[in-house]
Each structure stands twice: as structure tokens, then as C-alpha cells.
Design an enzyme around this catalytic site. Structure first.
Site, mmCIF file in Angstrom:
data_model
loop_
_atom_site.group_PDB
_atom_site.id
_atom_site.type_symbol
_atom_site.label_atom_id
_atom_site.label_comp_id
_atom_site.label_asym_id
_atom_site.label_seq_id
_atom_site.Cartn_x
_atom_site.Cartn_y
_atom_site.Cartn_z
ATOM 1 N N ASP A 152 0.806 -1.221 0.000
ATOM 2 C CA ASP A 152 0.000 0.000 0.000
ATOM 3 C C ASP A 152 0.836 1.266 0.000
ATOM 4 O O ASP A 152 0.311 2.362 -0.190
ATOM 5 C CB ASP A 152 -0.974 0.000 1.187
ATOM 6 C CG ASP A 152 -2.146 -0.944 0.970
ATOM 7 O OD1 ASP A 152 -2.490 -1.209 -0.209
ATOM 8 O OD2 ASP A 152 -2.717 -1.414 1.958
ATOM 9 N N LYS A 202 -12.211 7.158 2.911
ATOM 10 C CA LYS A 202 -12.214 5.705 3.108
ATOM 11 C C LYS A 202 -11.266 5.280 4.228
ATOM 12 O O LYS A 202 -11.588 4.390 5.015
ATOM 13 C CB LYS A 202 -11.845 4.987 1.811
ATOM 14 C CG LYS A 202 -11.762 3.488 1.977
ATOM 15 C CD LYS A 202 -11.478 2.765 0.697
ATOM 16 C CE LYS A 202 -11.416 1.269 0.956
ATOM 17 N NZ LYS A 202 -11.210 0.505 -0.255
#
Length: 192
Positions: free
Chosen positions: A74, A172
Site C-alpha cells: 500500500d 475511506k
């Protein structure tokens, strides 16, 4: 650790002191490996496991290196931003799975940083990023929260204004991203 990467990266690229407290170094999240990789690449970070702190208090840039990011996938987008400011070419490998996230992050970050003047070669499993001066641009988030945060950090060092389309998706994973960056002194705002 995924969220902490962005204010830390902002401190690194702007050469500004930043201290992040409340870091749980016992957390099993693989993304904490990013900080050890940055240390190995020559970035001056203070990692205090006992106090739960990450600090940037010295100016230093990433050195030319190869980063195998399989364990902290990520971090691809923010590493690409950091790599544009490195002292030499940075090769990011083992990132093919990043093509299957909220966006094809390999292609997306290369595309949008290129709009900002970055020199990046896309590879099947990663990126080759050359030192680049960034310019403000209108860029796309691809509906990906990590793209928004990475491009916002890139905008901090770009000459001129950077506008990120569809930035609301940042909620998010990091609802207070803009407010936290403003607390650090970033000139950043949400446009409606």
C-alpha cells in the site's frame, strides 16, 4: 501505519520537522516495514519503539536504491512521490498486486506524477522513478484514497497549484487527512 506514511512523507519531501506519536510498533501490520526501508534508503528518521514515536528532524533524501515492496504494497503511491525527490534512481519492484487495488496504482501514480513533470518508467511489477522537479497540475484520483493522499503530498513540493479531482474518496481510510496536514502547516483545502 498506512495513514502515518503520508504526514511522514510530507515532512521528508518538504524537509520539515514532523513528530508522530502513538505509534504501536507491536502492531502486526506489514506497512510498518516502509519506515525501515526508508532508513535503509538513507532517510533520517527517528523510530522510538518504546515511546511509540516517528520523528523527522533532519534534512535527508532517499538515496538511489531498489525497494521490494511486497510486504508493504500500500506504500507504492507515496514511495513513488518520495522517489521523485531521491538522490538517484529508485526502482520499486514486486508491486504487481498494486494493479488490483482501488485503482491500478502502478499505472495511475505513474500517469498522474508524469502530469506533474515526473520522469517514471512503468514496469509490469513496479516503477523506475528518476529524480524530478514537480509542477502543479490537475490530476485524477481514480477514486483511490491512497492516490489522493500521495498526490496531495506531491503538491506540497510542486511549483504552482495542484488540483486533485474526486478527492472525497480519501474518507475511506483517513477522514481527517486535510485537517491533519493543515495542522502541520500544509496549504491544502477541500474545494466543493
Amino acid at each position: 501505519f498506512s495513514s502515518v506514511a503520508f504526514p511522514v512523507a510530507a515532512g521528508i519531501v518538504t524537509r520539515s520537522p514532523v513528530v508522530i506519536e502513538g505509534v504501536d510498533w507491536q502492531d502486526a501490520q506489514g506497512d510498518k516495514q516502509l519506515f525501515y526501508a526508508l532508513l535503509a534508503a538513507g532517510v533520517s528518521l527517528d523510530l522510538d519503539n518504546e515511546k511509540g514515536v516517528i520523528g523527522i528532524n533532519r534534512s535527508s533524501a532517499m538515496q538511489a536504491c531498489q525497494l521490494d515492496i511486497n510486504d508493504y504494497i500500500d506504500a507504492l503511491t507515496i514511495l513513488a512521490v518520495l522517489a521523485t525527490q531521491a538522490q538517484g534512481t529508485v526502482e520499486i519492484v514486486n508491486a504487481a498486486i498494486a494493479r488490483e487495488k482501488e485503482s491500478d496504482r502502478v499505472a495511475a501514480i505513474a500517469s498522474e506524477l508524469s502530469k506533474m513533470g515526473a520522469n517514471i518508467d512503468v514496469r509490469e511489477d513496479g516503477l523506475l522513478v528518476y529524480p524530478s522537479d514537480l509542477q502543479g497540475a490537475v490530476v485524477e484520483s481514480f477514486g483511490d484514497h491512497r492516490m489522493v493522499m500521495s498526490l496531495a503530498v506531491a503538491g506540497l513540493i510542486a511549483e504552482g497549484e495542484t488540483l486533485i479531482n474526486n478527492a472525497a474518496c480519501v474518507r475511506k481510510s483517513y477522514r481527517t487527512f486535510v485537517k491533519d496536514m493543515q495542522k502541520l502547516g500544509a496549504k491544502m483545502e477541500v474545494l466543493t
